[in-house]
Design an enzyme around this catalytic site. Structure first.
Site, PDB file in Angstrom:
ATOM      1  N   THR A 185     107.334  36.685  44.816  1.00 14.70           N
ATOM      2  CA  THR A 185     108.004  37.135  46.037  1.00 14.70           C
ATOM      3  C   THR A 185     109.463  36.721  45.947  1.00 14.70           C
ATOM      4  O   THR A 185     109.788  35.727  45.315  1.00 14.70           O
ATOM      5  CB  THR A 185     107.447  36.421  47.280  1.00 14.70           C
ATOM      6  OG1 THR A 185     107.712  35.026  47.141  1.00 14.70           O
ATOM      7  CG2 THR A 185     105.975  36.671  47.441  1.00 14.70           C
ATOM      8  N   GLU A 331     102.577  40.154  48.697  1.00 17.09           N
ATOM      9  CA  GLU A 331     101.326  39.415  48.936  1.00 17.09           C
ATOM     10  C   GLU A 331     100.157  40.333  49.273  1.00 17.09           C
ATOM     11  O   GLU A 331      99.010  39.887  49.314  1.00 17.09           O
ATOM     12  CB  GLU A 331     101.511  38.432  50.108  1.00 17.09           C
ATOM     13  CG  GLU A 331     102.415  37.255  49.813  1.00 17.09           C
ATOM     14  CD  GLU A 331     103.888  37.548  50.095  1.00 17.09           C
ATOM     15  OE1 GLU A 331     104.271  38.740  50.083  1.00 17.09           O
ATOM     16  OE2 GLU A 331     104.648  36.599  50.307  1.00 17.09           O
ATOM     17  N   LYS A 440     117.250  42.030  55.026  1.00 18.28           N
ATOM     18  CA  LYS A 440     116.870  42.813  53.856  1.00 18.28           C
ATOM     19  C   LYS A 440     117.842  43.970  53.695  1.00 18.28           C
ATOM     20  O   LYS A 440     117.820  44.926  54.452  1.00 18.28           O
ATOM     21  CB  LYS A 440     115.442  43.329  53.996  1.00 18.28           C
ATOM     22  CG  LYS A 440     114.884  43.723  52.646  1.00 18.28           C
ATOM     23  CD  LYS A 440     113.397  43.914  52.704  1.00 18.28           C
ATOM     24  CE  LYS A 440     112.821  43.976  51.311  1.00 18.28           C
ATOM     25  NZ  LYS A 440     111.419  44.336  51.307  1.00 18.28           N
ATOM     26  N   TRP A 445     116.734  40.712  49.515  1.00 20.89           N
ATOM     27  CA  TRP A 445     116.829  39.747  50.611  1.00 20.89           C
ATOM     28  C   TRP A 445     118.153  38.992  50.593  1.00 20.89           C
ATOM     29  O   TRP A 445     118.645  38.611  49.549  1.00 20.89           O
ATOM     30  CB  TRP A 445     115.715  38.710  50.500  1.00 20.89           C
ATOM     31  CG  TRP A 445     114.346  39.262  50.702  1.00 20.89           C
ATOM     32  CD1 TRP A 445     113.375  39.405  49.753  1.00 20.89           C
ATOM     33  CD2 TRP A 445     113.781  39.727  51.924  1.00 20.89           C
ATOM     34  NE1 TRP A 445     112.252  39.928  50.325  1.00 20.89           N
ATOM     35  CE2 TRP A 445     112.462  40.137  51.639  1.00 20.89           C
ATOM     36  CE3 TRP A 445     114.261  39.832  53.238  1.00 20.89           C
ATOM     37  CZ2 TRP A 445     111.613  40.639  52.620  1.00 20.89           C
ATOM     38  CZ3 TRP A 445     113.400  40.343  54.199  1.00 20.89           C
ATOM     39  CH2 TRP A 445     112.108  40.738  53.890  1.00 20.89           C
TER      40      TRP A 445
HETATM   41  P1  ADP Z   1     108.386  44.446  49.087  1.00 18.21           P
HETATM   42  O1  ADP Z   1     107.975  44.060  47.743  1.00 18.21           O
HETATM   43  O2  ADP Z   1     107.707  45.663  49.636  1.00 18.21           O
HETATM   44  O3  ADP Z   1     109.872  44.395  49.402  1.00 18.21           O
HETATM   45  P2  ADP Z   1     108.389  41.950  49.964  1.00 18.21           P
HETATM   46  O4  ADP Z   1     107.239  41.032  49.859  1.00 18.21           O
HETATM   47  O5  ADP Z   1     109.623  41.664  49.214  1.00 18.21           O
HETATM   48  O6  ADP Z   1     107.770  43.289  49.688  1.00 18.21           O
HETATM   49  O7  ADP Z   1     108.816  42.207  51.452  1.00 18.21           O
HETATM   50  C1  ADP Z   1     107.866  42.543  52.403  1.00 18.21           C
HETATM   51  C2  ADP Z   1     108.560  42.629  53.727  1.00 18.21           C
HETATM   52  O8  ADP Z   1     109.369  43.804  53.772  1.00 18.21           O
HETATM   53  C3  ADP Z   1     107.607  42.768  54.871  1.00 18.21           C
HETATM   54  O9  ADP Z   1     107.068  41.527  55.261  1.00 18.21           O
HETATM   55  C4  ADP Z   1     108.522  43.364  55.918  1.00 18.21           C
HETATM   56  O10 ADP Z   1     109.334  42.379  56.531  1.00 18.21           O
HETATM   57  C5  ADP Z   1     109.411  44.281  55.104  1.00 18.21           C
HETATM   58  N1  ADP Z   1     108.855  45.643  55.147  1.00 18.21           N
HETATM   59  C6  ADP Z   1     108.060  46.263  54.240  1.00 18.21           C
HETATM   60  N2  ADP Z   1     107.774  47.528  54.629  1.00 18.21           N
HETATM   61  C7  ADP Z   1     108.384  47.721  55.815  1.00 18.21           C
HETATM   62  C8  ADP Z   1     108.472  48.817  56.745  1.00 18.21           C
HETATM   63  N3  ADP Z   1     107.891  49.999  56.532  1.00 18.21           N
HETATM   64  N4  ADP Z   1     109.197  48.612  57.867  1.00 18.21           N
HETATM   65  C9  ADP Z   1     109.828  47.440  58.119  1.00 18.21           C
HETATM   66  N5  ADP Z   1     109.780  46.384  57.281  1.00 18.21           N
HETATM   67  C10 ADP Z   1     109.076  46.510  56.145  1.00 18.21           C
END
Ligand code: ADP
Length: 539
Positions: A185, A331, A440, A445
């Protein structure tokens, strides 16, 4: 009264392993295409049959390098056919595919390769400069290069030779609980944490990804994942496509909107997927030249990773392209929920339908959700109460690698997402906030806490809070709210220069707001909800 037939053991105890998916692609979809765009722009055409055959040789080669059961094999690759070969070979041979995100900072990557104890790493030639930045932080036993020019740097091995010089192996029989892949992550202020996916988790995830009301993957599809294969398993698309026999179009490193559009049109792609930032760029190109690309084959864009603004849904609708929003996390492998408009809203007003489509959707089959408020009570599904979303399911992490971040897992077996949601009576979630203190931007991030700490380190600053504000292009951008010591003149330039000493340019706040006092909660924490209300408008 007890039933008479309680025991279901008369069914075959067949293990759910990715080997079944790899075998299926090889046997039944051998002639389906895997199309890869090279860094040069040339397009390479191969098939599942060839990819699977080469994966058997590659596995032999990796074993000869010393890769044993349960060893991680790190990849620093784009979406390219070699990455798919590794997606097939590494789990099927009993090792663990560890995809690395080359966009992370060198310190993060160095930490990750050491935490995972990667000894063998496969690097695309175009990413060798990134690899060089972490090379001294770990003694890799073998560095294997996927070369497009034929040049292999001294001390490194040639990927092609590893495939060509080894006989194909038969896949071993594996248990479904075995580790298949891992991904770190980047979504916390602390150290990155490893998530290890089992074969069983990824098989069930692939099956559900393919369902009609999820991503609807069929043998008739041609899928272009813009989402990188190093980002949460490319949302499960490579395995779901191999399972169904959908063709895959792998775009390589060129992800600018024109290159994406060229490939979508040239390969008659039916489905694509990626974060909102990519699609904002694509939308501008389409608006500028609506007739340049023939996208008549494209019937859905899966968009997730950050909130999808209404303007984006409307923009693509104007071009008769349909966006489906999904929510997920590293996760959760990552599929957690998908927003599909229910039938009873077919006749609803446009506005009602958009209000539904900006939501993150209903939990995917086999994923359980609940949300709890600050006092720990479960919230009602009335679309008013807010709480932190918790999830559990067969592809949801039950712990992090090495037991880190234990606080994210509840005593009764749920994972706390850090996303603050409302849930409507249908079970459709809407993310309103994030308890994790992050911004984000463009899928990456930015830690608001780190920015705040640096801001208050400036002699002029009394207090500082950084919040995420919606941004059409980047999803979110940081905004700094600052209160200064008495008799100090506000200067944005001064603060920006101060931050620039420690942060990359793209991480710097675009906006600075000066206030006399920063609101705080009863427990003395900055009341970010109030700042958000004051300084942001809904996207
Ligand atoms: P990813 O690999 O999809 O970026 P991360 O684990 O880095 O996953 O980040 C996940 C986070 O991204 C979620 O907990 C949420 O805060 C944000 N996120 C993912 N999908 C959405 C969505 N459709 N709308 C708003 N936030 C989202």
């Amino acid at each position: 009264m007890t039933g008479q037939i309680l025991n279901g053991n008369s069914m075959d105890d067949y293990p759910l392993t990715l080997t079944s998916i790899v075998d299926r692609a090889e046997r039944f979809h051998a002639n389906r295409g895997v199309i890869s765009r090279r860094p040069s722009g040339d397009v390479n055409r191969t098939t599942y049959g060839e990819v699977a055959g080469r994966a058997r040789r590659l596995a032999h080669g990796l074993a000869a390098l010393g890769v044993r059961d349960g060893d991680p094999v790190a990849t620093m690759l784009w979406n390219q056919s070699e990455h798919l070969e590794l997606y097939f070979a590494v789990p099927a041979m009993g090792a663990v595919l560890h995809t690395l995100n080359p966009r992370l900072f060198p310190e993060e990557l160095s930490y990750i390769v050491n935490d995972a104890q990667d000894n063998v790493i496969i690097v695309d030639e175009s990413l060798l400069p990134v690899f060089e930045t972490i090379r001294d932080s770990r003694e890799f036993a073998h560095v294997v290069v996927v070369s497009h020019t034929g040049d292999i740097p001294a001390g490194m091995l040639d990927y092609e030779s590893l495939v060509a010089n080894n006989e194909p192996i038969e896949w071993p029989v594996l248990g479904e609980g075995r580790a298949a892949a891992m991904c770190y992550t980047s979504g916390t202020t602390g150290r990155p944490k490893g998530v290890v996916y089992s074969h069983r988790a990824l098989v069930l995830h692939s099956l559900v990804v393919a369902l009609p009301d999820q991503f609807a993957v069929s043998a008739r599809d041609t899928i272009l994942p813009v989402v990188p294969m190093f980002h949460a398993n490319a949302w499960g698309l490579p395995y779901a496509a191999a399972l169904a026999g959908a063709q895959l179009v792998l775009p390589g490193p060129q992800l600018d909107s024109e290159s994406v559009l060229d490939l979508l049109a040239a390969e008659h792609v039916t489905m694509t997927a990626g974060v909102p930032t990519v699609w904002m760029g694509v939308l501008s190109s389409l608006d500028a030249e609506p007739d340049r690309w023939d996208l008549s084959a494209l019937n859905r864009l899966i968009v997730g990773g950050a909130a999808v603004p209404r303007s984006m849904l409307e923009g693509f609708d104007r071009h008769e392209l349909s966006i489906v929003q999904a929510w997920g996390m590293t996760e959760t492998a990552p599929l957690g929920s998908v927003c599909r408009v229910p039938e009873d809203l077919d006749q609803a007003s446009n506005s009602d339908r958009y209000n539904y489509r900006i939501r993150q959707g209903v939990a995917s089959p086999l994923v359980d959700i609940r949300a709890r408020d600050d006092e720990g009570n479960l919230i009602a599904w009335d679309d008013t109460a807010m709480g932190e979303l918790e999830v559990r399911g067969p592809w949801v992490a039950a712990s992090y690698h090495h037991g880190q971040g234990a606080a994210s897992f509840t005593a009764d077996g749920w994972f706390s997402t850090g996303d603050v949601v409302r849930i409507d009576p249908r079970g459709c979630i809407r993310i309103c906030d994030r308890s994790k203190d992050l911004v984000k931007s463009g899928g990456e991030w930015i830690s608001s806490v780190d920015l705040e700490n640096q801001l208050v380190a400036h002699p002029d600053v009394a207090q500082a809070a950084v919040i995420a504000v919606p941004d059409d292009r980047w999803g979110e951008r940081p905004l700094a709210v600052v209160s200064l010591h008495p008799d100090v003149d506000p200067s944005v330039d001064k603060l920006r220069d101060h931050l620039a000493q420690d942060f990359a340019k793209w991480q710097l706040p675009d906006r600075f707001e000066f206030v006399s006092e920063i609101p705080s909660t009863a427990t003395g924490k900055v009341k970010k909800s109030e700042l958000r209300k004051r300084f942001t408008t809904e996207p």
